[in-house]
Design a protein around this motif. Structure first.
Motif, PDB file in Angstrom:
ATOM      1  N   ILE A  19      -1.098   3.764  -4.766  1.00  0.00           N
ATOM      2  CA  ILE A  19      -1.450   2.390  -5.126  1.00  0.00           C
ATOM      3  C   ILE A  19      -2.815   2.362  -5.808  1.00  0.00           C
ATOM      4  O   ILE A  19      -2.994   1.704  -6.831  1.00  0.00           O
ATOM      5  N   GLU A  20      -3.781   3.094  -5.243  1.00  0.00           N
ATOM      6  CA  GLU A  20      -5.121   3.162  -5.846  1.00  0.00           C
ATOM      7  C   GLU A  20      -5.065   3.753  -7.247  1.00  0.00           C
ATOM      8  O   GLU A  20      -5.684   3.220  -8.170  1.00  0.00           O
ATOM      9  N   LYS A  21      -4.341   4.854  -7.394  1.00  0.00           N
ATOM     10  CA  LYS A  21      -4.256   5.533  -8.693  1.00  0.00           C
ATOM     11  C   LYS A  21      -3.622   4.657  -9.769  1.00  0.00           C
ATOM     12  O   LYS A  21      -3.958   4.766 -10.939  1.00  0.00           O
ATOM     13  N   ASN A  22      -2.691   3.814  -9.377  1.00  0.00           N
ATOM     14  CA  ASN A  22      -1.933   3.026 -10.344  1.00  0.00           C
ATOM     15  C   ASN A  22      -2.305   1.545 -10.356  1.00  0.00           C
ATOM     16  O   ASN A  22      -1.611   0.739 -10.973  1.00  0.00           O
ATOM     17  N   SER A  23      -3.401   1.184  -9.699  1.00  0.00           N
ATOM     18  CA  SER A  23      -3.748  -0.235  -9.545  1.00  0.00           C
ATOM     19  C   SER A  23      -3.947  -0.955 -10.869  1.00  0.00           C
ATOM     20  O   SER A  23      -3.677  -2.148 -10.970  1.00  0.00           O
ATOM     21  N   ASP A  24      -4.396  -0.243 -11.888  1.00  0.00           N
ATOM     22  CA  ASP A  24      -4.615  -0.896 -13.180  1.00  0.00           C
ATOM     23  C   ASP A  24      -3.393  -0.833 -14.085  1.00  0.00           C
ATOM     24  O   ASP A  24      -3.399  -1.405 -15.174  1.00  0.00           O
ATOM     25  N   VAL A  25      -2.342  -0.178 -13.632  1.00  0.00           N
ATOM     26  CA  VAL A  25      -1.149   0.004 -14.462  1.00  0.00           C
ATOM     27  C   VAL A  25       0.032  -0.851 -14.005  1.00  0.00           C
ATOM     28  O   VAL A  25       0.765  -1.401 -14.821  1.00  0.00           O
ATOM     29  N   GLN A  26       0.217  -0.940 -12.689  1.00  0.00           N
ATOM     30  CA  GLN A  26       1.375  -1.680 -12.164  1.00  0.00           C
ATOM     31  C   GLN A  26       1.063  -2.243 -10.784  1.00  0.00           C
ATOM     32  O   GLN A  26       0.158  -1.769 -10.110  1.00  0.00           O
ATOM     33  N   PRO A  27       1.822  -3.247 -10.369  1.00  0.00           N
ATOM     34  CA  PRO A  27       1.590  -3.856  -9.049  1.00  0.00           C
ATOM     35  C   PRO A  27       1.909  -2.875  -7.915  1.00  0.00           C
ATOM     36  O   PRO A  27       2.697  -1.941  -8.088  1.00  0.00           O
ATOM     37  N   PRO A  28       1.301  -3.095  -6.737  1.00  0.00           N
ATOM     38  CA  PRO A  28       1.514  -2.195  -5.591  1.00  0.00           C
ATOM     39  C   PRO A  28       2.989  -1.989  -5.234  1.00  0.00           C
ATOM     40  O   PRO A  28       3.403  -0.862  -4.950  1.00  0.00           O
ATOM     41  N   ALA A  29       3.781  -3.049  -5.241  1.00  0.00           N
ATOM     42  CA  ALA A  29       5.194  -2.909  -4.861  1.00  0.00           C
ATOM     43  C   ALA A  29       5.925  -1.965  -5.807  1.00  0.00           C
ATOM     44  O   ALA A  29       6.744  -1.144  -5.363  1.00  0.00           O
ATOM     45  N   ARG A  30       5.639  -2.047  -7.075  1.00  0.00           N
ATOM     46  CA  ARG A  30       6.305  -1.170  -8.044  1.00  0.00           C
ATOM     47  C   ARG A  30       5.877   0.287  -7.840  1.00  0.00           C
ATOM     48  O   ARG A  30       6.693   1.204  -7.912  1.00  0.00           O
ATOM     49  N   THR A  31       4.589   0.492  -7.573  1.00  0.00           N
ATOM     50  CA  THR A  31       4.082   1.838  -7.302  1.00  0.00           C
ATOM     51  C   THR A  31       4.736   2.410  -6.053  1.00  0.00           C
ATOM     52  O   THR A  31       5.167   3.568  -6.030  1.00  0.00           O
ATOM     53  N   MET A  32       4.824   1.586  -4.995  1.00  0.00           N
ATOM     54  CA  MET A  32       5.445   2.040  -3.751  1.00  0.00           C
ATOM     55  C   MET A  32       6.913   2.385  -3.963  1.00  0.00           C
ATOM     56  O   MET A  32       7.389   3.412  -3.468  1.00  0.00           O
ATOM     57  N   TYR A  65       6.429   3.057   4.501  1.00  0.00           N
ATOM     58  CA  TYR A  65       6.650   2.108   3.415  1.00  0.00           C
ATOM     59  C   TYR A  65       6.592   0.675   3.940  1.00  0.00           C
ATOM     60  O   TYR A  65       5.906  -0.175   3.386  1.00  0.00           O
ATOM     61  N   LYS A  66       7.293   0.413   5.026  1.00  0.00           N
ATOM     62  CA  LYS A  66       7.328  -0.932   5.588  1.00  0.00           C
ATOM     63  C   LYS A  66       5.948  -1.362   6.086  1.00  0.00           C
ATOM     64  O   LYS A  66       5.549  -2.520   5.893  1.00  0.00           O
ATOM     65  N   GLU A  67       5.209  -0.457   6.707  1.00  0.00           N
ATOM     66  CA  GLU A  67       3.887  -0.797   7.222  1.00  0.00           C
ATOM     67  C   GLU A  67       2.906  -1.090   6.093  1.00  0.00           C
ATOM     68  O   GLU A  67       2.135  -2.051   6.167  1.00  0.00           O
ATOM     69  N   VAL A  68       2.924  -0.279   5.044  1.00  0.00           N
ATOM     70  CA  VAL A  68       2.025  -0.504   3.907  1.00  0.00           C
ATOM     71  C   VAL A  68       2.427  -1.782   3.175  1.00  0.00           C
ATOM     72  O   VAL A  68       1.575  -2.563   2.746  1.00  0.00           O
ATOM     73  N   LYS A  69       3.710  -2.037   3.054  1.00  0.00           N
ATOM     74  CA  LYS A  69       4.176  -3.265   2.406  1.00  0.00           C
ATOM     75  C   LYS A  69       3.676  -4.494   3.166  1.00  0.00           C
ATOM     76  O   LYS A  69       3.228  -5.471   2.557  1.00  0.00           O
ATOM     77  N   THR A  70       3.720  -4.443   4.493  1.00  0.00           N
ATOM     78  CA  THR A  70       3.216  -5.536   5.320  1.00  0.00           C
ATOM     79  C   THR A  70       1.715  -5.701   5.141  1.00  0.00           C
ATOM     80  O   THR A  70       1.213  -6.828   5.013  1.00  0.00           O
ATOM     81  N   GLU A  71       0.975  -4.584   5.110  1.00  0.00           N
ATOM     82  CA  GLU A  71      -0.468  -4.641   4.894  1.00  0.00           C
ATOM     83  C   GLU A  71      -0.800  -5.320   3.571  1.00  0.00           C
ATOM     84  O   GLU A  71      -1.682  -6.170   3.503  1.00  0.00           O
ATOM     85  N   ILE A  72      -0.087  -4.955   2.516  1.00  0.00           N
ATOM     86  CA  ILE A  72      -0.335  -5.519   1.195  1.00  0.00           C
ATOM     87  C   ILE A  72      -0.014  -7.008   1.175  1.00  0.00           C
ATOM     88  O   ILE A  72      -0.767  -7.811   0.620  1.00  0.00           O
ATOM     89  N   ALA A  73       1.067  -7.401   1.803  1.00  0.00           N
ATOM     90  CA  ALA A  73       1.433  -8.819   1.860  1.00  0.00           C
ATOM     91  C   ALA A  73       0.362  -9.614   2.591  1.00  0.00           C
ATOM     92  O   ALA A  73      -0.009 -10.719   2.159  1.00  0.00           O
ATOM     93  N   GLN A  74      -0.162  -9.057   3.678  1.00  0.00           N
ATOM     94  CA  GLN A  74      -1.217  -9.738   4.429  1.00  0.00           C
ATOM     95  C   GLN A  74      -2.493  -9.846   3.593  1.00  0.00           C
ATOM     96  O   GLN A  74      -3.159 -10.889   3.601  1.00  0.00           O
ATOM     97  N   GLN A  75      -2.837  -8.803   2.853  1.00  0.00           N
ATOM     98  CA  GLN A  75      -4.015  -8.836   1.991  1.00  0.00           C
ATOM     99  C   GLN A  75      -3.861  -9.895   0.914  1.00  0.00           C
ATOM    100  O   GLN A  75      -4.800 -10.623   0.608  1.00  0.00           O
TER     101      GLN A  75
END
Length: 80
Positions: A19-32, A65-75
């Motif tokens: 997610i960090e590496k691709n933050s300027d290229v695509q959204p977190p969900a797409r990277t995941m 995947y599910k835990e990181v997805k939840t973290e991102i949604a909360q952020q």
């Protein structure tokens, strides 16, 4: 084999790194999604004879995947 390799924490760190590496290229969900599909494809192609090990890896990836997805949604909710 290192027990931390392919653990939930291992996959969570890897997902966050991607997610960090691709933050300027695509959204977190797409990277995941991209990472998830790449890893699952690699695991399926792996010629490991122990079915339990394959299942463990996939389960750990899925949980991470599910835990990181939840973290991102909360952020994202906190930012709104």
């Amino acid at each position: 084999m290192n027990s931390d390799l392919f653990s939930i924490d291992y996959f969570k760190k890897a997902l966050h790194l991607q997610i960090e590496k691709n933050s300027d290229v695509q959204p977190p969900a797409r990277t995941m999604n991209s990472y998830y599909h790449t890893v699952v494809s690699a695991i399926i192609q792996d010629r490991i004879n122990k079915n339990f090990e394959l299942i463990r890896r996939i389960r750990n990836l899925d949980t991470a995947y599910k835990e990181v997805k939840t973290e991102i949604a909360q952020q994202q909710q906190m930012q709104q």
